[in-house]
Design a protein around this motif. Structure first.
Motif, PDB file in Angstrom:
ATOM      1  N   GLU A  52      20.204  20.018   4.394  1.00 52.03           N
ATOM      2  CA  GLU A  52      19.562  19.770   5.691  1.00 52.03           C
ATOM      3  C   GLU A  52      19.624  21.027   6.548  1.00 52.03           C
ATOM      4  OE1 GLU A  52      21.878  16.692   7.545  1.00 52.03           O
ATOM      5  OE2 GLU A  52      23.490  18.099   7.990  1.00 52.03           O
ATOM      6  N   ASP A 199      18.911  28.495   5.549  1.00 48.95           N
ATOM      7  CA  ASP A 199      18.244  27.212   5.322  1.00 48.95           C
ATOM      8  C   ASP A 199      17.337  27.370   4.109  1.00 48.95           C
ATOM      9  OD1 ASP A 199      17.573  24.583   5.809  1.00 48.95           O
ATOM     10  OD2 ASP A 199      16.287  24.999   7.537  1.00 48.95           O
ATOM     11  N   ARG A 203      12.259  24.078   4.107  1.00 45.98           N
ATOM     12  CA  ARG A 203      12.402  23.486   5.448  1.00 45.98           C
ATOM     13  C   ARG A 203      12.182  24.529   6.537  1.00 45.98           C
ATOM     14  NH1 ARG A 203      17.022  21.451   2.644  1.00 45.98           N
ATOM     15  NH2 ARG A 203      18.323  23.012   3.666  1.00 45.98           N
TER      16      ARG A 203
END
Ligand code: ATP
Length: 249
Positions: A52, A199, A203
């Motif tokens: 995430e 990340d 995303r």
């Protein structure tokens, strides 16, 4: 993606889709075999991050959007993994920020450069740089140094996802504002970046676009203040601590 039949409800959907895209990239001659290894390394870090976008990566993406909007000559650098994973998303980010797109490969071959440019065109890119190769990054050997004179060479702000450490350092020596997307907070690329985004590129790229759209109407002074307040070492430390100490649920 027609032969990809894993349902979206599968708990590891995103990771399986990513692998599938990279595999397809290799089959199409876009991604190198080394790219498969890079993907595996990235996947391990992503697993530990909880797959995430952590808050510090979100903040970095917002700062990256500010830099791109304020830049005179922003460029998004695309390699074989980036082209396989987020071709359409890169085109959308370029449109949202007025950035140019340049193909830039670690293992540069004319065939792969052209295959990637073609793939980006198929995803809506109008102008794809990188094939002229009429500029050189100082301090790198011949093949690795090649860039376009009116692209990365001239750029004031560059987005370099999944970049090799040497080239990231050389670009930073040229005085560019470097935005690095890399799942490993300890990689040299992430460590040299003005803005490290720890990340998954899958995303991160749409997230930068979303922030750029939100920041469209924000004043220049506010964007500058956001940039001033950003602490790259703090962003790296927070990602490292999430990887080392985060709980895997
Ligand atoms: P350095 O020279 O900067 O220390 P490295 O030699 O570890 O880097 P590579 O093996 O070339 O770098 O891998 C590229 C980097 O890209 C790795 O740090 C990996 O974590 C990262 N990476 C791979 N896939 C993704 C992805 N989907 N999203 C973001 N980062 C990724």
């Amino acid at each position: 993606m027609t032969d990809f039949e894993i349902p979206e409800s599968h708990p590891r959907y995103e990771s399986l889709l990513t692998r599938h895209r990279i595999e397809e990239g290799v089959e199409k001659g876009i991604t190198s075999q080394q790219g498969l290894i890079a993907q595996g390394r990235g996947e391990a870090y992503d697993y530990l991050l909880g797959e995430e976008t952590i808050p510090s990566a979100d903040e970095a993406a917002r700062v990256a959007a500010s830099h791109l909007l304020l830049a005179d000559h922003p460029v998004l650098s695309v390699n074989g993994n980036v082209a396989a994973l987020v071709p359409g998303e890169i085109v959308t980010l370029a449109e949202a920020t007025g950035a140019a797109i340049e193909v830039n490969l670690f293992n540069r071959t004319k065939k792969r450069m052209e295959a990637i440019a073609e793939h980006l065109h198929e995803h809506g890119a109008r102008d794809v740089k990188g094939l002229a190769a009429d500029g050189r990054i100082p301090g790198l050997d011949h093949e690795r140094a090649k860039v376009d004179a009116d692209g990365i060479y001239e750029a004031d702000v560059v987005v370099v996802p999944l970049e090799d450490g040497d080239r990231a350092e050389a670009l930073s020596e040229m005085g560019k504002t470097e935005i690095v997307i890399d799942l490993n907070p300890l990689s040299r690329s992430a460590q040299t970046a003005s803005v490290p985004i720890v990340d998954n590129i899958i995303r991160a790229v749409p997230n930068i676009t979303e922030h750029a759209r939100e920041l469209q109407d924000v004043s220049e002074a506010e964007r500058n203040a956001m940039i001033e307040a950003f602490d790259p070492d703090g962003a790296l430390a927070s990602a490292e601590s999430q990887i080392r100490d985060g709980s895997l649920e």
